[in-house]
Design a protein around this motif. Sequence first.
Motif, PDB file in Angstrom:
ATOM      1  N   ASN A   1       1.867   9.424  -5.568  1.00 44.89           N
ATOM      2  CA  ASN A   1       2.392  10.758  -5.255  1.00 44.89           C
ATOM      3  C   ASN A   1       3.427  11.209  -6.289  1.00 44.89           C
ATOM      4  OD1 ASN A   1       0.808  10.945  -2.965  1.00 44.89           O
ATOM      5  ND2 ASN A   1       2.409  10.102  -1.609  1.00 44.89           N
ATOM      6  N   PHE A   2       4.278  10.246  -6.718  1.00 46.86           N
ATOM      7  CA  PHE A   2       5.298  10.573  -7.721  1.00 46.86           C
ATOM      8  C   PHE A   2       4.654  10.990  -9.035  1.00 46.86           C
ATOM      9  CE2 PHE A   2       7.885   9.156 -11.328  1.00 46.86           C
ATOM     10  CZ  PHE A   2       9.016   9.924 -11.116  1.00 46.86           C
ATOM     11  N   ASN A   3       3.623  10.238  -9.453  1.00 42.95           N
ATOM     12  CA  ASN A   3       2.941  10.576 -10.697  1.00 42.95           C
ATOM     13  C   ASN A   3       2.260  11.928 -10.615  1.00 42.95           C
ATOM     14  OD1 ASN A   3       3.707   8.216 -11.986  1.00 42.95           O
ATOM     15  ND2 ASN A   3       1.889   7.081 -11.330  1.00 42.95           N
ATOM     16  N   GLN A   4       1.684  12.224  -9.421  1.00 39.29           N
ATOM     17  CA  GLN A   4       1.049  13.528  -9.249  1.00 39.29           C
ATOM     18  C   GLN A   4       2.075  14.660  -9.318  1.00 39.29           C
ATOM     19  OE1 GLN A   4      -0.969  13.051  -5.496  1.00 39.29           O
ATOM     20  NE2 GLN A   4      -2.852  12.251  -6.454  1.00 39.29           N
ATOM     21  N   MET A   5       3.240  14.430  -8.676  1.00 44.28           N
ATOM     22  CA  MET A   5       4.308  15.436  -8.720  1.00 44.28           C
ATOM     23  C   MET A   5       4.815  15.637 -10.142  1.00 44.28           C
ATOM     24  SD  MET A   5       6.524  14.447  -5.314  1.00 44.28           S
ATOM     25  CE  MET A   5       7.840  15.536  -5.812  1.00 44.28           C
ATOM     26  N   ARG A   6       4.984  14.510 -10.872  1.00 43.34           N
ATOM     27  CA  ARG A   6       5.453  14.618 -12.248  1.00 43.34           C
ATOM     28  C   ARG A   6       4.443  15.352 -13.121  1.00 43.34           C
ATOM     29  NH1 ARG A   6       7.007   9.196 -15.405  1.00 43.34           N
ATOM     30  NH2 ARG A   6       4.752   8.873 -15.165  1.00 43.34           N
TER      31      ARG A   6
ATOM     32  N   ALA B   1       0.839  -1.209   0.000  1.00 44.10           N
ATOM     33  CA  ALA B   1       0.000   0.000   0.000  1.00 44.10           C
ATOM     34  C   ALA B   1       0.870   1.254   0.000  1.00 44.10           C
ATOM     35  CB  ALA B   1      -0.926  -0.003   1.216  1.00 44.10           C
ATOM     36  N   GLN B   2       1.945   1.198   0.796  1.00 46.92           N
ATOM     37  CA  GLN B   2       2.854   2.349   0.833  1.00 46.92           C
ATOM     38  C   GLN B   2       3.502   2.576  -0.542  1.00 46.92           C
ATOM     39  OE1 GLN B   2       5.581   1.413   3.948  1.00 46.92           O
ATOM     40  NE2 GLN B   2       4.107   1.842   5.605  1.00 46.92           N
ATOM     41  N   SER B   3       3.838   1.460  -1.203  1.00 46.57           N
ATOM     42  CA  SER B   3       4.446   1.575  -2.530  1.00 46.57           C
ATOM     43  C   SER B   3       3.481   2.184  -3.528  1.00 46.57           C
ATOM     44  CB  SER B   3       4.897   0.187  -3.005  1.00 46.57           C
ATOM     45  OG  SER B   3       5.424   0.259  -4.310  1.00 46.57           O
ATOM     46  N   LEU B   4       2.208   1.760  -3.475  1.00 42.23           N
ATOM     47  CA  LEU B   4       1.210   2.316  -4.382  1.00 42.23           C
ATOM     48  C   LEU B   4       1.001   3.800  -4.136  1.00 42.23           C
ATOM     49  CD1 LEU B   4      -1.446  -0.562  -4.395  1.00 42.23           C
ATOM     50  CD2 LEU B   4      -0.018   0.178  -6.305  1.00 42.23           C
ATOM     51  N   ASN B   5       0.976   4.167  -2.826  1.00 41.59           N
ATOM     52  CA  ASN B   5       0.822   5.587  -2.487  1.00 41.59           C
ATOM     53  C   ASN B   5       2.009   6.409  -2.969  1.00 41.59           C
ATOM     54  OD1 ASN B   5      -1.688   5.345  -1.289  1.00 41.59           O
ATOM     55  ND2 ASN B   5      -0.819   4.845   0.738  1.00 41.59           N
ATOM     56  N   ALA B   6       3.215   5.840  -2.811  1.00 45.03           N
ATOM     57  CA  ALA B   6       4.421   6.561  -3.246  1.00 45.03           C
ATOM     58  C   ALA B   6       4.405   6.774  -4.754  1.00 45.03           C
ATOM     59  CB  ALA B   6       5.672   5.779  -2.821  1.00 45.03           C
ATOM     60  N   ARG B   7       4.008   5.706  -5.495  1.00 41.50           N
ATOM     61  CA  ARG B   7       3.941   5.829  -6.950  1.00 41.50           C
ATOM     62  C   ARG B   7       2.888   6.862  -7.358  1.00 41.50           C
ATOM     63  NH1 ARG B   7       3.608   0.409 -10.359  1.00 41.50           N
ATOM     64  NH2 ARG B   7       5.687   0.281  -9.405  1.00 41.50           N
TER      65      ARG B   7
END
Length: 513
Positions: free
Chosen positions: A26-31, A18-24
């Motif tokens: 967040n990364f996509n949103q930042m990108r 779940a943490q990995s999915l959230n991190a991905r």
Amino acid sequence: MRILPFLLALLMALPSAAQSLNARKNFNQMRQKRNEKFQNEKSERDRKFDELRRQRNEKFAQLLSEPWVIFDSKPKIELPKEKDVPPMVTPVDKVPQPKPQPKPIPYKEVVKVPKPKPQPQPEDPIVEVKKEPVKKEPVKNTTAEPMVQFAFLGTSQQVRVNKKGLFRLKDTKEKTVADAWRELSTQKYNNLVYDCLQIRKKGNLSDWAYLSMLQRMSEAVCGKGTNEQMLLMAYVYCQSGYSMRLATQNAQLKMLFSCDNVITNWDYFILGNENFYPIDNKNGGRYVISNKQYPKEQRLSLDLSQQQKLGYKETAARTHQSKKFANVSTTSSCNQHLLDFYSSYPRSVESNQLMSQWAHYANTPMSQKVKEQIYPKLKAALAGDNELAAVNKLLNLVQTGFVYEYDDKVWGGDRPFFPEESLHYPYCDCEDRSILLTRLVRDLLGLRCLLVYYPGHLASAVEIKEGNPVGDYILYKGSKYYIADGTITGYGAPVGVTMRGMDNNAAKVILLE
């Protein structure tokens, strides 16, 4: 019981997944935010560039609307006619021997040719206008813009412009031309300018080739010989960063261009302290000219040191064979489109320095296709030779493998050849042979060369350090450049032999790249 450890491990891994999915996420949103920020900043920069260019063109249009001034053309600058110096012919059984000791020979002057400058660029970047996709059916080709296709030296090109909605000139009065310039400055024609600059970039076109291409483009868009064609060409040329002037003669619109060199045998006008040349080189006489300058305009350069990407049309092959060295020969065909381009190239001198004209020809590279045909065989023939022996082989090829004839007899007047032209045409003279020899020596041996001008004659000289060269040489900046004269025909003569009757006190040394 075996299932229990597996379930426990799975349950422990769930928070990590779940943490990995959230991190991905967040990364996509930042990108996405960075991309949006970049696109917004780019759109703002593009808008500012477009607005600045619009303002500059509006000011220029205001200048165009002011009364134009009458100018009379100046007579064509003719190169002095020199007395032809016949080749020195050596019989087979009596080859001149080089002098027993090296002998420095005097010369009057050293001619330097300026290095090429970067190509002109638009004062403000030309912003490509991208159309939004149309969401209605059918979806296919919804982003397509009207295109105009045209041919240029064997290449098929196209630019984005709608011929149905083109600007029109009801006359060539100042206000009419100024209003048309304003219309050309709208976003409607941005992609046309953008496409032309892309053609220049992708084709690696020289300034002269680019101007020639704009002629073909504007003819295809507006019709050959129309006032609209002349104005469109002038507008795109100006927006590309080049210096031009608009003029009229008998209600016909004309474009003048300026050049780094002094173009010979071409009508010209003196505007300020610069020479401007009518693009068609047909009619001089009296012009009514708008001598208004666009910001940061640059003169056209006639430099051809870059390899241009033209269409390919093969010519018939020709063979050239050295009389003295059986393994030294060339067989090559050329690109007819490149030969056509060379035929259109205006002859010029640098800063009124007559000697500089030949450097442009000598510094022009051989095309890659011709290199691939002749260089491997020549390299094999020179393998293992020292510098002197290798230069002597190439010199004898140029001396004895080509048929000598005067330009007046073949062309009706003096016409220097680019290196490739000497391989194609059936005859060549002293300047052509010297230009070809220095190209071969620099490419195949990496040795520095000079051209040596005598009144009525052109020879070459090569910096040779290996092989104990003897004979006549030019001493320049501590280096010895031995005379290599391609116009000693018959059986030829080796390096170090100067043609009979040459006045070294009047000789001029021309530096090459």
